[in-house]
Structure formats: C-alpha cells, structure tokens
Design an enzyme around this catalytic site. Sequence first.
Site, PDB file in Angstrom:
ATOM      1  N   ASP A   1       0.814  -1.213   0.000  1.00 55.29           N
ATOM      2  CA  ASP A   1       0.000   0.000   0.000  1.00 55.29           C
ATOM      3  C   ASP A   1       0.847   1.263   0.000  1.00 55.29           C
ATOM      4  OD1 ASP A   1      -2.119  -1.724   0.107  1.00 55.29           O
ATOM      5  OD2 ASP A   1      -3.197  -0.605   1.648  1.00 55.29           O
TER       6      ASP A   1
ATOM      7  N   CYS B   1       0.743  -8.185   4.869  1.00 52.57           N
ATOM      8  CA  CYS B   1       0.324  -6.797   4.677  1.00 52.57           C
ATOM      9  C   CYS B   1      -1.175  -6.653   4.458  1.00 52.57           C
ATOM     10  CB  CYS B   1       1.148  -6.156   3.565  1.00 52.57           C
ATOM     11  SG  CYS B   1       2.872  -5.896   4.094  1.00 52.57           S
ATOM     12  N   ASP B   2      -1.575  -5.419   4.196  1.00 53.75           N
ATOM     13  CA  ASP B   2      -2.931  -4.935   4.424  1.00 53.75           C
ATOM     14  C   ASP B   2      -4.074  -5.835   3.949  1.00 53.75           C
ATOM     15  OD1 ASP B   2      -1.090  -2.871   4.831  1.00 53.75           O
ATOM     16  OD2 ASP B   2      -2.613  -1.361   4.545  1.00 53.75           O
ATOM     17  N   LYS B   3      -4.173  -6.128   2.655  1.00 55.06           N
ATOM     18  CA  LYS B   3      -5.306  -6.896   2.138  1.00 55.06           C
ATOM     19  C   LYS B   3      -5.009  -8.379   2.141  1.00 55.06           C
ATOM     20  CE  LYS B   3      -6.388  -2.827   1.688  1.00 55.06           C
ATOM     21  NZ  LYS B   3      -5.017  -2.402   1.972  1.00 55.06           N
TER      22      LYS B   3
ATOM     23  N   CYS C   1       4.820  -2.230   8.162  1.00 48.78           N
ATOM     24  CA  CYS C   1       5.218  -0.930   8.704  1.00 48.78           C
ATOM     25  C   CYS C   1       4.934  -0.836  10.202  1.00 48.78           C
ATOM     26  CB  CYS C   1       4.540   0.198   7.947  1.00 48.78           C
ATOM     27  SG  CYS C   1       5.034   0.266   6.216  1.00 48.78           S
TER      28      CYS C   1
ATOM     29  N   GLU D   1      -6.753   4.399  -0.523  1.00 43.90           N
ATOM     30  CA  GLU D   1      -6.351   4.990   0.755  1.00 43.90           C
ATOM     31  C   GLU D   1      -5.884   6.432   0.521  1.00 43.90           C
ATOM     32  OE1 GLU D   1      -4.935   1.257   3.525  1.00 43.90           O
ATOM     33  OE2 GLU D   1      -3.411   2.512   2.610  1.00 43.90           O
TER      34      GLU D   1
ATOM     35  N   SER E   1      -5.289   5.091   5.138  1.00 41.26           N
ATOM     36  CA  SER E   1      -4.262   4.182   5.629  1.00 41.26           C
ATOM     37  C   SER E   1      -4.352   4.120   7.145  1.00 41.26           C
ATOM     38  CB  SER E   1      -2.882   4.701   5.215  1.00 41.26           C
ATOM     39  OG  SER E   1      -1.869   4.064   5.948  1.00 41.26           O
TER      40      SER E   1
END
Length: 553
Positions: free
Chosen positions: A78, A119-121, A191, A442, A468
């Site tokens: 992202d 990570c995110d998704k 992150c 985002e 985000s």
Amino acid sequence: MIKDTIVNGCDNAPHRSLYNALGLTAEELQKPLIGIVCSYNEIVPGHMNLDKIAEAVKLGVAMAGGTPIMFPAIAVCDGIAMGHEGMKYSLVTRDLIADSTEAMVKAHGFDGLVMIPNCDKNVPGLLMASARLNIPTVFVSGGPMLAGRVGGKKTSLSSMFEAVGAYHAGKIDDAKLNEFECKTCPTCGSCSGMYTANSMNCLTEVLGMGLRGNGTIPAAYSARIQLAKHAGMQVMELVKQNIRPRDVMTAAAIRNAITADMALGCSTNSMLHLPAIANECGVTFDLEEVNRISERTPNLCHLAPAGPTYMEDLNEAGGVYAVLKEISKLGLLDTSVMTCTGKTMAENIADAEILDDTVIRHVSNPYSATGGIAVLKGNLAPDGCVVKRSAVAPEMLVHEGPAKVFESEEEAIEAIHGGKIVAGDVVVIRYEGPAGGPGMREMLNPTSAIQGMGLGASVALITDGRFSGATRGASIGHCSPEAVSGGPIAYVKDGDIISIDIPAYKIELKVSDEEMAKRRAEMPIKKKENISGYLKRYAAMVSSADKGAILNY
C-alpha cells in the site's frame, strides 16, 4: 483425510504419477497434505522475508508428521501504491487473494493449511479464504518492521509522509527530507505502527487463528522463525482434532475482535475487513454494534500514528494477550471461544500480564473510557462513516466548518500543498468509494499533507474513500452511501457547513431537505469512464463500505 480422495486407489494412479513428478515419495503421500499459502515476493517490504517463514513452517509440519506443499498468494504494498493509480488495485486484491486460494485448495485436496500473509489486504483475504474453505488452518505472519530513528526519535511510515507535508510547508529542507527517506523504514516487515497490516495481524490472534505473538514479534527477530515452526507443528494438531476456522471464527470471536480493536486503537480499515470476514463465516456484522462495543471498551494503547509507541514496544509490553487479559477484567470478552491452539482464549491468556504500562495502560487508567474507533451517522452519511478517534486531536472531536469539495484525491492534494486549505475547513473528497474509485483508494497523502502543513488540529477531512492505518487526525472515511451511488456526499457544495460530533457519533450537512432535493435534480452523478479489466468487474459487483466492500455475486 481429504487428500485420500485424490491419492489412494487404482483410479488415482494418474494423480500419483503427477505427485511423482513433484518428487514426492510414497511415504509423503500417506501423510496429511498441508498447503503452505505463502505471500513471498520481492516488491513488498513486509513480504521479502516470507520465504524464510515458509521454510520454517515446512520444517514444523514435517517434524509433526505432515507433508508441506507451498503455493503463492499475491500482495500489494500500500505504501508503494499510495497516491497514484496503483492504489485502486489495493483493496480489490483482497477478493483476488480469497478466490485464488479457494481455487488452489479445492483443486488439490489439502488436509490443512498454514497461511503466511503480512500486509494490508493479504491478511483479511486469507482469513476470508480460510472461512470459505473451512479446513484446519493456522496463520503466521511475517511480523512488523522495527521503528526507524530520525533525530533520536522513533519513526514510521506515517512520519515519512508527514515529512513530505512539512517539506512543502517549508518547515524542513532537502537534507532533512532525505534523512527521513533513508532512516524511516530500516528493516523488512509490515510498517512499524498500528497500521492496517499490524491491526489485522493482531486481530488474527484475537480471532483465534494465529498463535501468541503473531501480531507483534518483529520480522527481524529469530523468535519469528520459531513461531513459524510452531505454527507448522500446530496445524497438524488441528488436523488431528478436526478444529476448523468456522469453529474458531464464531459470532463471539468476531465481537471479541471488535472489542480488542477498540482497546488497541486499530486502523479504520478493520471496519472494512471484519465485516467481510464475518460474511464468509456466515456471521452477521452489525455496524451499529461497533459503537455499543466502543462505549464500554477503554482505549489502552496509543501506538503510532496515535502516539509515540510502536509494534516492537507492544511486543515487549506483553503483546496482544496482555491487552486481552486486561480488558477481560471488565467482562468485555467471551473467553470461552476456541482457538487454533486447541485451547480457549481463557486458557491462552491465563498467564499474560502487562510488562510496561506506558505502552499498554491498565483499565483503571485508559487513554479514554471509549474505544479507538467510532461510527458516525447523519444526513451526510445515512449508512455511516468511520473515524479513528484515538488519533484525533482533542480540539477536533467536535468541529464545524465550511466544506472545500474535491472530485478526487489528486485535486485535494494540489489544493493542500497550494495553501488553499485553511484552519477550520472541512475537506471533502468524493468519488473515491469502492465502486466510484473504483477500488476505494487509501488517502494517506492528503491526511499527511494536512498534518505536515500544521493543520492537523484545525482541519477535518471526509471521504467516501478510506484511509491508511498510518493516517491521524479528524479523518473520516467510508462515507456511505458513496457518491457514485447517489449518497449525500455527491451533493455537497463549497461553503456548505458540516458539523462533526465524534463523541455523539453524529455528522451533519447543514443544508435543508428542500435544497438537497433540488441538488439531486440538478447535479448529475459522475461516473468514471474508460474503466476496464478487473476494476470494471469489481465496480459492477462491489457493495458499499458499510457492508465491508464485499462482492455481490
């Protein structure tokens, strides 16, 4: 076992010939086949170490008597996708990940799975897949990044984006910007703040799908490799006991996840992903319940971007289990739920304790008596919008100001950097929702620009897009219905007064019903043209944000 239907007997000799081509032995084919779903790639910092995690998982599976077989899952970074066309391809990958994993598992007859996301998704996509497939499954993530250091202070990705805003405001020079660039992200891993990836990895522990430490042990620590080996061993226990994801991710477990989310101060994106996961589990997710849970759940953590602590600090302070143990004192959790450890949550957290109360506060001394996320409703967002209130400056919890309206993220960024946004304004960015974007980008760039320009305590931002986990400030996303669906946000005009009252869960556009009816008749909905490929299909099928941006088949 599932694999017996494609391995044993004379009719399956053609299948066995292909297993022979893989180099598998007859002995290996008599053991449970465990799919290792690994998101390793060389473009996402949170995934560059997952090959090592996968090797450790495979060792664990083999040590416990299984046959591990690895196949991939995709992931988008992202941070790298932020602020350009690539961000339209972030949220949409969640469903690609779930669908492709379903296809691979159904086609090849695995008896159990170990999911290796980070990570995110990637994390929610694999959680969705695990619920859909419902065979014994354990998660082990790649772990969070260590915090950076600039000027003697810890930093994270949000610090980097805000440094760009400070640069545009003339507050730092080229040398300082370069120092941030070189020192902010020092290691592999997701992150380092309580952003979406780490939020979802922590909530995987709460949901009972990941072992202790899954959300917090840093990627660079050898303990992460040990955790991966234990995950490989544990999936074999789940196969033996036939404990499946839907036995674990029950309605009670989903409520526990919302509760822990409030205490941890997780990303607003959890309010997209938890409904989608619940949907795959056959559990109804009531957005109204979010505020009810928030009202009774104290916020105990202020990790970056809300505060000065980071995932490595949460790990040293006792981790997710310490947070669960603390809020369980208030009777806020159903600790009888089963988990992937083969034990209940109550058994798992029995020996947990807070080791640093500057990182995890006690329930007697919370940051706030209410949770980190709030769902606001009103005539601007009849179906709701979401804000991470734990990251909002106190003076912005209640705010009223004139709208500055933009049809895209790019337009808003140009105005912010051009000094056209002033104290008191309410920035409105529309046509960035799940269908309208499409892809619901985002908005870390505009929110960071607002912070970097020194407007974080005086300017609010509202969008039908999302933020985000690195975003802080009065940033209100997921405005539903979205603009492209004819939601009220489509009819806001420059200068309209917008009232925000986060403690009261209200958001109001100070425009009469008569005027809104007139605008609906006069202002056409703006649909993006020249959309093709997967985004075109996604836009035609995706639900609104309040439903979790799930695909309607």
